[in-house]
Motif scaffolding. Structure first.
Motif, short mmCIF file in Angstrom:
data_model
loop_
_atom_site.label_atom_id
_atom_site.label_comp_id
_atom_site.label_asym_id
_atom_site.label_seq_id
_atom_site.Cartn_x
_atom_site.Cartn_y
_atom_site.Cartn_z
N MET A 86 -10.55 2.78 -13.83
CA MET A 86 -11.49 3.89 -14.63
C MET A 86 -11.28 5.16 -13.80
O MET A 86 -11.17 5.07 -12.79
N GLN A 87 -11.10 6.31 -14.42
CA GLN A 87 -11.02 7.56 -14.14
C GLN A 87 -11.76 8.85 -15.38
O GLN A 87 -11.10 8.55 -16.45
N ASP A 88 -12.50 9.43 -14.74
CA ASP A 88 -13.50 10.31 -15.67
C ASP A 88 -13.76 9.58 -16.89
O ASP A 88 -13.82 10.32 -17.75
N GLY A 89 -14.45 8.36 -16.59
CA GLY A 89 -14.92 7.67 -17.65
C GLY A 89 -14.10 7.09 -18.75
O GLY A 89 -14.60 6.31 -19.81
N GLN A 90 -12.70 7.04 -18.39
CA GLN A 90 -11.56 6.53 -19.41
C GLN A 90 -11.20 5.35 -18.72
O GLN A 90 -10.81 5.17 -17.45
N VAL A 91 -10.68 4.41 -19.32
CA VAL A 91 -9.89 3.17 -18.85
C VAL A 91 -8.48 3.67 -18.71
O VAL A 91 -7.98 4.15 -19.92
N ILE A 92 -8.00 3.54 -17.60
CA ILE A 92 -6.52 3.79 -17.32
C ILE A 92 -5.46 2.55 -17.20
O ILE A 92 -6.07 1.62 -16.47
N ASP A 93 -4.70 2.58 -17.88
CA ASP A 93 -3.75 1.41 -17.72
C ASP A 93 -2.20 1.65 -17.99
O ASP A 93 -1.73 1.91 -19.36
N GLN A 94 -1.74 2.34 -17.00
CA GLN A 94 -0.29 3.02 -16.85
C GLN A 94 0.64 2.34 -16.04
O GLN A 94 0.17 1.84 -14.87
N GLN A 95 1.99 2.50 -16.43
CA GLN A 95 3.08 1.75 -15.68
C GLN A 95 3.85 3.24 -15.09
O GLN A 95 4.31 3.91 -15.94
N HIS A 96 3.99 3.38 -13.70
CA HIS A 96 4.89 4.37 -13.15
C HIS A 96 6.17 3.62 -12.59
O HIS A 96 5.92 2.50 -12.22
N TRP A 97 7.37 4.41 -12.47
CA TRP A 97 8.37 4.03 -11.92
C TRP A 97 8.65 4.73 -10.39
O TRP A 97 8.76 6.14 -10.69
N SER A 98 8.91 4.17 -9.36
CA SER A 98 8.66 4.92 -8.16
C SER A 98 10.25 4.73 -7.54
O SER A 98 10.70 3.78 -7.47
N SER A 99 10.90 5.86 -7.45
CA SER A 99 12.36 5.88 -6.88
C SER A 99 12.53 6.78 -5.97
O SER A 99 13.58 7.29 -5.32
N SER A 100 11.50 6.80 -4.82
CA SER A 100 11.70 7.54 -3.62
C SER A 100 12.34 7.01 -2.55
O SER A 100 12.91 7.55 -1.51
N PHE A 123 0.75 -1.19 -0.11
CA PHE A 123 0.12 0.02 0.18
C PHE A 123 0.84 1.27 -0.09
O PHE A 123 0.70 2.18 -0.79
N LEU A 124 1.80 1.19 1.05
CA LEU A 124 2.82 2.41 0.95
C LEU A 124 3.48 2.47 -0.25
O LEU A 124 3.85 3.86 -0.79
N GLN A 125 3.78 1.56 -0.88
CA GLN A 125 4.64 1.68 -2.10
C GLN A 125 3.74 2.41 -3.29
O GLN A 125 4.46 3.24 -4.09
N ALA A 126 2.65 2.20 -3.31
CA ALA A 126 1.85 2.51 -4.50
C ALA A 126 0.98 4.02 -3.90
O ALA A 126 0.34 4.40 -4.59
N HIS A 127 1.20 4.37 -2.63
CA HIS A 127 0.51 5.73 -2.10
C HIS A 127 1.77 6.30 -1.74
O HIS A 127 2.08 7.02 -2.75
N ALA A 128 1.95 6.69 -0.27
CA ALA A 128 2.77 7.66 -0.04
C ALA A 128 4.37 7.80 -0.65
O ALA A 128 4.78 8.84 -1.23
N ASP A 129 4.66 6.40 -0.94
CA ASP A 129 6.11 6.30 -1.62
C ASP A 129 6.08 6.88 -3.11
O ASP A 129 7.02 7.57 -3.36
#
Length: 374
Positions: free
Chosen positions: A70-84, A17-23
């Protein structure tokens, strides 16, 4: 001597959870120069899953976070890289290093220690305060020792603490717990004053569904995310981010989540149990059943939204409900209603009864009344 490799943010807990939230928030803020700095993660238990995550995080190489929904009626499928996350430590192995850094480098503490994280351990005693003592067993005693070290090094050094455990007014709860433990250990009254007056304990609400892990470290999460933090003089934020809200109305955010999102989940669980629906049914599947979907929409519209409208929060409640609806319609998330239905009677009392009690006279709420007394 300062530890140049240590970071201004110390985090207790290795959760996905923290990895995908605060971090992730901190990582994205770092890219814009809007964060205090990087994060040092501390594992506080002997959980083998946490140990594997710590090993993977220790290099500071970062990890992926996939956002699907889903976000604002659109399908979201994205990859991010966390380096914090700069590095990861284990409390038992690296305790002396953590104690030293807490006296100097650390400015913010974040925690997410699980359901039992606030429980004191009977094995912990004031002997843990000795300079060469091993790490205490429980999280409360660990935090107490670190704060006592900091106070001894500089009794005027401020510190902002952000507990992310799902406890109402979590900052107040953790503060009172640490002060009570300090009293049990018969520590100085000046130290208790430091905990109460110099440290800043943030009350906050965190919310994001993290649906599955990415091995060895990383997570899949929904687009919706919020970190609502109660405004407080002197509070130092770890970063600024669009998903972070500093507010004077934290209770409103808590009530929206509990009485629209959580209540909606429990309504689906109620119908799942009473109607003996398929054992593997998910929230997404339930929302695509026209009759079941309409029963939930009617519940929100006729029995919940009027309660918030009477408080002058009708427009905000409808905006929040729109986000809840999209979260329930997330085609990527396999959120089994059987899991939601665990401890159903207790959840109903916590989620249905207050809405009945908050309603003004004359508002009919037959669905909630029937479910609560079934």
């Amino acid at each position: 001597m300062s530890d140049p490799s240590f970071t201004p943010i110390l985090q207790f807990g290795t959760s996905r959870f923290l990895q995908a939230h605060a971090d992730l928030f901190i990582s994205q803020a770092l890219d814009k120069g809007q964060a205090l700095g990087k994060v040092t993660v501390v594992q506080t238990t002997d959980n083998p899953d946490s140990a594997r995550r710590v090993q993977a995080l220790a290099s500071g190489a970062g990890y992926p976070v996939r956002i699907q929904g889903m976000q604002d009626g659109q399908v979201i499928d994205q990859q991010h890289w966390s380096s914090s996350i700069q590095t990861a430590l284990h409390a038992d192995r690296d305790w002396q290093r953590i104690r030293q850094a807490m006296t100097r480098e650390v400015q913010v503490v974040i925690s997410n220690t699980g359901d039992k994280g606030y429980l004191p351990d009977a094995a912990d005693t004031p002997a843990s305060l000795a300079s060469d003592a091993p790490a205490p067993v429980g999280f409360p005693a660990k935090l107490l020792v670190l704060l006592h070290d900091r106070w001894q090094a500089n009794p005027y050094a401020p510190l902002s603490l952000f507990p992310c455990e799902l406890v109402s007014r979590n900052g107040d709860v953790l503060r009172d717990l640490i002060i009570a433990l300090a009293q049990d250990w018969q520590l100085q009254t000046a130290f208790a004053s430091y905990l109460r007056e110099t440290c800043r304990w943030a009350n906050s609400l965190v919310d994001r569904i993290v649906s599955q892990p990415i091995e060895p470290v990383g997570a899949v999460a929904e687009p919706y995310a919020i970190w609502a933090i109660e405004r407080q003089h002197g509070l130092l934020l770890p970063c600024t981010h669009p998903c972070m809200v500093v507010t004077d109305e934290l209770e409103q955010y808590e009530q929206f989540k509990l009485f629209m999102l959580n209540l909606g989940h429990s309504w689906l669980a109620e119908r799942w149990l009473v109607d003996q629906r398929p054992g593997a049914e998910t929230v997404y599947q339930a929302m695509n059943d026209p009759l079941l979907r309409q029963s939930l929409e009617d519940l929100w519209e006729q029995e919940v939204l009027p309660v918030f409208a009477a408080k002058g929060q009708g427009a905000q409640a409808r905006d929040y409900l729109a986000s809840v609806r999209e979260r329930f319609l997330n085609p990527f998330l396999e959120h089994r209603i059987a899991d939601i239905a665990q401890h159903h009677e207790q959840k109903k009392r916590r989620r249905f009864l207050p809405v009945l009690q908050m309603a003004e006279a004359g508002l009919e709420q037959p669905k909630l009344n029937a479910a609560l007394h079934r």
